[in-house]
Scaffold this motif. Structure first.
Motif, PDB file in Angstrom:
ATOM      1  N   LEU A 155      28.409  54.385  38.400  1.00  0.00           N
ATOM      2  CA  LEU A 155      27.754  55.313  37.481  1.00  0.00           C
ATOM      3  C   LEU A 155      26.589  54.731  36.678  1.00  0.00           C
ATOM      4  N   PRO A 156      26.675  53.512  36.131  1.00  0.00           N
ATOM      5  CA  PRO A 156      25.615  53.046  35.223  1.00  0.00           C
ATOM      6  C   PRO A 156      24.183  53.173  35.749  1.00  0.00           C
ATOM      7  N   PRO A 157      23.864  52.708  36.967  1.00  0.00           N
ATOM      8  CA  PRO A 157      22.465  52.859  37.403  1.00  0.00           C
ATOM      9  C   PRO A 157      22.050  54.307  37.606  1.00  0.00           C
ATOM     10  N   ALA A 158      22.978  55.141  38.097  1.00  0.00           N
ATOM     11  CA  ALA A 158      22.669  56.566  38.274  1.00  0.00           C
ATOM     12  C   ALA A 158      22.478  57.237  36.922  1.00  0.00           C
ATOM     13  N   LEU A 159      23.314  56.881  35.963  1.00  0.00           N
ATOM     14  CA  LEU A 159      23.225  57.476  34.639  1.00  0.00           C
ATOM     15  C   LEU A 159      21.935  57.041  33.938  1.00  0.00           C
ATOM     16  N   ALA A 160      21.571  55.776  34.091  1.00  0.00           N
ATOM     17  CA  ALA A 160      20.330  55.292  33.480  1.00  0.00           C
ATOM     18  C   ALA A 160      19.129  56.042  34.037  1.00  0.00           C
ATOM     19  N   ARG A 161      19.114  56.264  35.351  1.00  0.00           N
ATOM     20  CA  ARG A 161      18.010  56.999  35.971  1.00  0.00           C
ATOM     21  C   ARG A 161      17.956  58.438  35.443  1.00  0.00           C
ATOM     22  N   PHE A 162      19.127  59.063  35.320  1.00  0.00           N
ATOM     23  CA  PHE A 162      19.185  60.442  34.833  1.00  0.00           C
ATOM     24  C   PHE A 162      18.691  60.527  33.381  1.00  0.00           C
ATOM     25  N   LEU A 209      32.576  63.317  44.364  1.00  0.00           N
ATOM     26  CA  LEU A 209      32.229  64.095  43.181  1.00  0.00           C
ATOM     27  C   LEU A 209      33.179  65.284  43.115  1.00  0.00           C
ATOM     28  N   LEU A 210      33.663  65.597  41.938  1.00  0.00           N
ATOM     29  CA  LEU A 210      34.600  66.702  41.758  1.00  0.00           C
ATOM     30  C   LEU A 210      33.944  67.814  40.948  1.00  0.00           C
ATOM     31  N   TRP A 211      34.095  69.040  41.445  1.00  0.00           N
ATOM     32  CA  TRP A 211      33.504  70.211  40.807  1.00  0.00           C
ATOM     33  C   TRP A 211      34.569  71.282  40.617  1.00  0.00           C
ATOM     34  N   ALA A 254      24.243  68.721  35.783  1.00  0.00           N
ATOM     35  CA  ALA A 254      25.272  68.133  36.646  1.00  0.00           C
ATOM     36  C   ALA A 254      24.739  67.907  38.054  1.00  0.00           C
ATOM     37  N   ARG A 255      23.947  68.849  38.555  1.00  0.00           N
ATOM     38  CA  ARG A 255      23.385  68.693  39.901  1.00  0.00           C
ATOM     39  C   ARG A 255      22.421  67.508  39.971  1.00  0.00           C
ATOM     40  N   ARG A 256      21.622  67.332  38.923  1.00  0.00           N
ATOM     41  CA  ARG A 256      20.669  66.220  38.920  1.00  0.00           C
ATOM     42  C   ARG A 256      21.387  64.874  38.849  1.00  0.00           C
ATOM     43  N   LEU A 257      22.434  64.796  38.022  1.00  0.00           N
ATOM     44  CA  LEU A 257      23.188  63.542  37.965  1.00  0.00           C
ATOM     45  C   LEU A 257      23.875  63.286  39.299  1.00  0.00           C
ATOM     46  N   ALA A 258      24.400  64.332  39.925  1.00  0.00           N
ATOM     47  CA  ALA A 258      25.036  64.179  41.242  1.00  0.00           C
ATOM     48  C   ALA A 258      24.043  63.619  42.262  1.00  0.00           C
ATOM     49  N   GLU A 259      22.801  64.083  42.214  1.00  0.00           N
ATOM     50  CA  GLU A 259      21.779  63.556  43.121  1.00  0.00           C
ATOM     51  C   GLU A 259      21.538  62.070  42.873  1.00  0.00           C
ATOM     52  N   ALA A 260      21.496  61.677  41.606  1.00  0.00           N
ATOM     53  CA  ALA A 260      21.296  60.265  41.273  1.00  0.00           C
ATOM     54  C   ALA A 260      22.471  59.418  41.748  1.00  0.00           C
ATOM     55  N   ILE A 261      23.680  59.958  41.651  1.00  0.00           N
ATOM     56  CA  ILE A 261      24.867  59.231  42.110  1.00  0.00           C
ATOM     57  C   ILE A 261      24.822  59.050  43.621  1.00  0.00           C
ATOM     58  N   HIS A 262      24.434  60.086  44.343  1.00  0.00           N
ATOM     59  CA  HIS A 262      24.319  59.963  45.802  1.00  0.00           C
ATOM     60  C   HIS A 262      23.355  58.843  46.187  1.00  0.00           C
ATOM     61  N   MET A 263      22.307  58.675  45.426  1.00  0.00           N
ATOM     62  CA  MET A 263      21.327  57.619  45.720  1.00  0.00           C
ATOM     63  C   MET A 263      21.916  56.229  45.584  1.00  0.00           C
ATOM     64  N   GLU A 264      22.971  56.105  44.772  1.00  0.00           N
ATOM     65  CA  GLU A 264      23.589  54.799  44.544  1.00  0.00           C
ATOM     66  C   GLU A 264      24.697  54.465  45.541  1.00  0.00           C
ATOM     67  N   CYS A 265      24.999  55.399  46.418  1.00  0.00           N
ATOM     68  CA  CYS A 265      26.168  55.226  47.282  1.00  0.00           C
ATOM     69  C   CYS A 265      25.827  54.463  48.549  1.00  0.00           C
TER      70      CYS A 265
END
Length: 301
Positions: free
Chosen positions: A112-119, A272-274, A284-295
């Motif tokens: 989460l941290p890098p995705a959250l920082a980007r968001f 991801l759980l919805w 939420a959709r934008r953060l989900a996109e950032a998380i996918h980038m980190e996977c």
């Protein structure tokens, strides 16, 4: 007799808070209202509906059969109103808003941290709250509308939760460099019975997954159980024991060898759980996109 008037949103919020906490005083504190105000609003709601919604049990309260029935509809109605308000606010842009995220500790510390920082850099006006929770608690809080997005596992165990897979991660034996198994690339599960091992406690779904898959080989080998993986790894670096963990639980920079467990190989699916019934907010959709980038696949040594 029930009134012809309809309950108002405040009635629903107050009722659901008391239903969740099963205590009027605690609910009043959580809602930032006085106990007398809350009690009055509950009595007013019961008069409007013509039924009793709570039974007093000791110092707390429990839902009556009518209360349990009304809870389902009240939850749905309040979520619909909140989703409508979110949709209207997001007609412009993500200049402001709120996002509530639940994540298991492993992914909170690594994914989460890098995705959250980007968001946050892209949307500084959005207020984000992240809760570090066990997987089952995340599912329940999403179902109840207390979280917008979760990061845990697939498949989901709650009927109202949709799991969106992210990646697979394997079960490994994590050992300090001086451990006899450190030079190996893999180890059969049957050999685990001859080692001194550490695992997370049984309150975690990952531990239950391990017990279901490898329980017969782990009996007698478990000498340490800890809820904190960080504290566990620090302990093992000093005493030389090994730990059975899923691979992303061991930070990339940690001085541990990662030995894949085979025969059988065990894995879990991060997801991801919805909430299946709710509109997914733009935040939420934008953060989900950032998380996918980190996977990206975890690094093996």
């Amino acid at each position: 007799m029930p009134s012809n008037a309809s309950p108002e949103l405040r009635h629903l919020r107050y009722f659901l808070a008391v239903a969740r906490l099963q205590h009027v005083t605690r609910a009043a504190d959580a809602l930032h209202v006085t106990q007398s105000t809350l009690s009055h609003q509950l009595r007013q709601l019961e008069e409007l509906l013509g039924v009793e919604l709570f039974d007093r049990v000791g110092r707390g309260v429990q839902l009556t059969e009518a209360g349990r029935t009304f809870q389902t509809y009240a939850t749905r109605a309040l979520l619909e109103v909140e989703d409508g308000a979110t949709a209207v606010r997001e007609l412009g842009s993500l200049l402001r808003g709120n996002l509530r995220v639940g994540v298991i500790h492993t992914y909170n510390a690594t994914l989460l941290p890098p995705a959250l920082a980007r968001f946050i850099n892209a949307h500084p006006g959005v207020h984000v709250v992240v809760e570090d929770l066990p997987a089952l608690a995340i599912e329940q809080d999403i179902a109840d509308g207390r979280l917008d997005l979760g990061i845990a596992f697939a498949p989901a165990g709650h009927p109202d939760i949709v799991a969106e897979p992210l990646f697979e991660e394997a079960l490994i034996l994590a050992v300090p460099p001086r451990h006899p198994a450190a030079p190996r690339s893999h180890i059969p599960a049957e050999e685990l019975s001859g080692l001194r091992l550490a695992l997370q406690t049984t309150r975690f779904s990952s531990r239950r997954r391990i017990d279901e898959s490898l329980g017969s080989w782990l009996k007698g080998a478990i000498h340490l159980e800890m809820s904190s993986i960080d504290a566990m790894l620090k302990t093992l670096s000093l005493n030389g024991m090994g730990a059975v963990l899923f691979e992303r639980a061991v930070p990339a920079g940690a001085d541990f060898a990662r030995v894949r467990i085979t025969q059988p190989e065990v894995s879990r699916t991060a997801a991801l759980l919805w909430n299946a019934q709710r509109t997914r907010s733009a935040a939420a959709r934008r953060l989900a996109e950032a998380i996918h980038m980190e996977c990206r696949p975890a690094t093996h040594t």
